[in-house]
Design a protein around this motif. Structure first.
Motif, PDB file in Angstrom:
ATOM      1  N   VAL A 153       0.885  -1.221  -0.034  1.00 53.04           N
ATOM      2  CA  VAL A 153      -0.163   0.121   0.042  1.00 53.04           C
ATOM      3  C   VAL A 153       0.683   1.208  -0.085  1.00 53.04           C
ATOM      4  CG1 VAL A 153      -1.594   1.480   1.482  1.00 53.04           C
ATOM      5  CG2 VAL A 153      -2.142  -1.150   0.939  1.00 53.04           C
ATOM      6  N   ARG A 154       2.161   1.293   0.754  1.00 50.03           N
ATOM      7  CA  ARG A 154       2.760   2.409   0.693  1.00 50.03           C
ATOM      8  C   ARG A 154       3.468   2.545  -0.429  1.00 50.03           C
ATOM      9  NH1 ARG A 154       5.721   3.116   6.731  1.00 50.03           N
ATOM     10  NH2 ARG A 154       3.798   3.086   7.985  1.00 50.03           N
ATOM     11  N   LYS A 155       3.855   1.479  -1.054  1.00 53.29           N
ATOM     12  CA  LYS A 155       4.643   1.721  -2.283  1.00 53.29           C
ATOM     13  C   LYS A 155       3.680   2.098  -3.539  1.00 53.29           C
ATOM     14  CE  LYS A 155       8.532  -1.364  -2.275  1.00 53.29           C
ATOM     15  NZ  LYS A 155       9.205  -2.528  -2.967  1.00 53.29           N
ATOM     16  N   LYS A 156       2.445   1.865  -3.354  1.00 55.29           N
ATOM     17  CA  LYS A 156       1.491   2.390  -4.515  1.00 55.29           C
ATOM     18  C   LYS A 156       1.195   3.546  -4.107  1.00 55.29           C
ATOM     19  CE  LYS A 156      -3.179   0.921  -5.889  1.00 55.29           C
ATOM     20  NZ  LYS A 156      -4.412   0.131  -5.733  1.00 55.29           N
ATOM     21  N   GLU A 157       0.863   4.114  -2.903  1.00 53.10           N
ATOM     22  CA  GLU A 157       0.692   5.549  -2.603  1.00 53.10           C
ATOM     23  C   GLU A 157       1.924   6.598  -2.871  1.00 53.10           C
ATOM     24  OE1 GLU A 157       0.005   5.699   1.418  1.00 53.10           O
ATOM     25  OE2 GLU A 157      -2.061   4.686   1.325  1.00 53.10           O
ATOM     26  N   LEU A 158       3.066   5.933  -2.740  1.00 49.26           N
ATOM     27  CA  LEU A 158       4.360   6.660  -3.173  1.00 49.26           C
ATOM     28  C   LEU A 158       4.269   6.957  -4.852  1.00 49.26           C
ATOM     29  CD1 LEU A 158       7.008   8.021  -2.324  1.00 49.26           C
ATOM     30  CD2 LEU A 158       8.245   5.716  -2.517  1.00 49.26           C
ATOM     31  N   ARG A 161       1.797   9.301  -5.517  1.00 50.18           N
ATOM     32  CA  ARG A 161       2.343  10.857  -5.158  1.00 50.18           C
ATOM     33  C   ARG A 161       3.554  11.472  -6.309  1.00 50.18           C
ATOM     34  NH1 ARG A 161       2.993  10.294   0.751  1.00 50.18           N
ATOM     35  NH2 ARG A 161       3.869   8.674  -0.009  1.00 50.18           N
ATOM     36  N   ARG A 162       4.067  10.475  -6.669  1.00 49.45           N
ATOM     37  CA  ARG A 162       5.285  10.637  -7.530  1.00 49.45           C
ATOM     38  C   ARG A 162       4.742  11.140  -9.151  1.00 49.45           C
ATOM     39  NH1 ARG A 162       9.815   6.265  -6.270  1.00 49.45           N
ATOM     40  NH2 ARG A 162      10.809   7.349  -4.352  1.00 49.45           N
ATOM     41  N   LYS A 163       3.555  10.430  -9.342  1.00 42.00           N
ATOM     42  CA  LYS A 163       2.973  10.772 -10.735  1.00 42.00           C
ATOM     43  C   LYS A 163       2.322  12.100 -10.513  1.00 42.00           C
ATOM     44  CE  LYS A 163       1.871   6.130 -12.300  1.00 42.00           C
ATOM     45  NZ  LYS A 163       0.916   5.149 -12.560  1.00 42.00           N
TER      46      LYS A 163
END
Length: 199
Positions: A153-158, A161-163
């Motif tokens: 979940v954290r990697k997906k949120e990161l 956010r980067r996009k």
């Protein structure tokens, strides 16, 4: 690091195999985890999967090696922490290995088990073990079902956010380029402001 130390191996069908070792460092068995499979290699004995320093004062105990690795990734391999997995079991051998690690009074036993009823049961066993050993204890409950889900979940949120940040940078660049192409504005007197003829 884990692969170089022979803690992890790649198994068939993209599975991960995590070594369980006894107090002497001898491999006693392999905890296996794949996209469609989780278990323990037949003929082996569950003791503990360990990642980190043997002289650690913080013992983060999870139910699966993938969760120990995920918590280590989330915490950035926190200094002074030994990340452990019981392999989903609570055998007398596992209990003995944990008791041996928790025997110092400066130890903090962290129940980093799953956020479900089984994880709560494991956490209570760890609390009891900590009380018997005379060491500190705390519950570190993952915000998702387990630490691997939390990491995903954290990697997906990161990534999201980067996009969004990249999209903002691109919009800002287009706006800046657009302003650079505009002709100078005229002041009320009809003179170019900022132009070579303006006064």
């Amino acid at each position: 690091m884990a692969i170089k130390c022979d803690l992890l191996r790649e198994g068939p069908y993209g599975s991960m195999w995590a070594a369980h070792r006894d107090h002497a460092g001898v491999v006693t068995g392999w905890e296996a985890r794949g996209p469609q499979y989780r278990g323990f290699a037949s003929g082996g004995t569950k003791v503990l999967f360990c990642l980190g320093s043997g002289t650690a004062f913080r013992l983060a105990v999870t139910e699966a090696a993938i969760d120990a690795l995920s918590l280590a990734a989330i915490e950035g391999l926190r200094e002074g922490t030994l990340y452990l997995s019981t392999g989903g079991g609570w055998s007398p051998t596992t209990k003995g290995a944990l008791r041996e690690l928790a025997c110092r009074t400066d130890i903090q036993l962290v129940a980093a088990t799953d956020a479900n009823s089984q994880g709560d049961m494991f956490a209570e066993r760890l609390r009891s073990l900590a009380n018997d050993a005379g060491c500190d204890w705390m519950r570190l409950r993952p915000p998702e079902e387990d630490w691997n889900e939390t990491l995903k979940v954290r990697k997906k949120e990161l990534g999201k956010r980067r996009k969004e940040e990249e999209a903002c940078r691109m919009r800002a660049a287009r706006v800046k380029e657009g302003f650079a192409r505009l002709k100078p504005a005229l002041d009320p007197a009809g003179r170019d402001v900022g132009g070579s003829e303006g006064s």
